[in-house]
Design an enzyme around this catalytic site. Sequence first.
Site, mmCIF file in Angstrom:
data_model
loop_
_atom_site.group_PDB
_atom_site.id
_atom_site.type_symbol
_atom_site.label_atom_id
_atom_site.label_comp_id
_atom_site.label_asym_id
_atom_site.label_seq_id
_atom_site.Cartn_x
_atom_site.Cartn_y
_atom_site.Cartn_z
ATOM 1 N N ASP A 8 0.848 -1.188 0.000
ATOM 2 C CA ASP A 8 0.000 0.000 0.000
ATOM 3 C C ASP A 8 0.884 1.240 0.000
ATOM 4 O O ASP A 8 1.876 1.303 0.739
ATOM 5 C CB ASP A 8 -0.904 0.021 1.233
ATOM 6 C CG ASP A 8 -1.999 -1.028 1.169
ATOM 7 O OD1 ASP A 8 -2.147 -1.673 0.111
ATOM 8 O OD2 ASP A 8 -2.702 -1.210 2.179
ATOM 9 N N ASP A 127 -15.255 -5.032 -0.292
ATOM 10 C CA ASP A 127 -14.714 -4.779 1.043
ATOM 11 C C ASP A 127 -15.862 -4.813 2.043
ATOM 12 O O ASP A 127 -16.808 -4.027 1.926
ATOM 13 C CB ASP A 127 -14.012 -3.422 1.083
ATOM 14 C CG ASP A 127 -12.996 -3.275 -0.046
ATOM 15 O OD1 ASP A 127 -12.266 -4.249 -0.300
ATOM 16 O OD2 ASP A 127 -12.950 -2.197 -0.675
#
Length: 248
Positions: A8, A127
């Site tokens: 990330d 998600d």
Amino acid sequence: MLVIPAIDLYRKKVVRMVKGKKENTIFYEKDPIELVEKLVEEGFSLIHVVDLSRAIEESDENLPVLEKLSSYADHIQIGGGIRILEYAKKLLGMGFRRQIVSSKVLEDPSFLKKLKEIGVNPVFSLDTREGKVAFKGWLDEKDIDPVFLVNRLKEFGLEEIVHTEIEKDGTLKEHDFSLTERIALETGVKVIAAGGISSERSLEEALEVHRRTNGLLKGVIVGRAFLEGTLTVEVMKRYACQENNSVS
């Protein structure tokens, strides 16, 4: 089964945001370019890269990093703030065909078809937090059954998803595969599990689900456990060598 290391990016740095919260950001003294280069050399066929600056703040500050990573575009699935075709085209121009999308698809499911028309291989990021679907950098939620949503998106050409358990993401707690497995079996789409893939036990359970679903559980994404060495590259590679580990 694919075992996919995750990187990330936030403010040009390698980070993990525990449970997706910016105030819980962990910064790592790792160069993202060198990290990807090493992973490719180690034989990983796919690396998960998310631009959190764009996903959360709509900032292009990580663009110079992405441009350097484009040398390894064939080994990367890229995500984070892909909400307009122009940006998807920009990433495609760098070589990133495999793109992770979420918020825009929830607003406009036909976005999946539009991406395919320009040559992108879209993967939907599903998600979930306590059974609810989260979007817009995990800041908003929809009270909708994930299985219903995925089956609905199949009508627009959806073939593959990444399912992230937000409550486990970046916590080093174990992933609960029950919802992931249910999604795979009740929709027939390929699923990559993320969030809480934190130990060899997680990989063993993933491999069992991979077999029970006849490969519909395509693989797992390993983030913090990989960055902090809880799961070593050697262990990850060992599980990646079992069963079918094709990217397609």
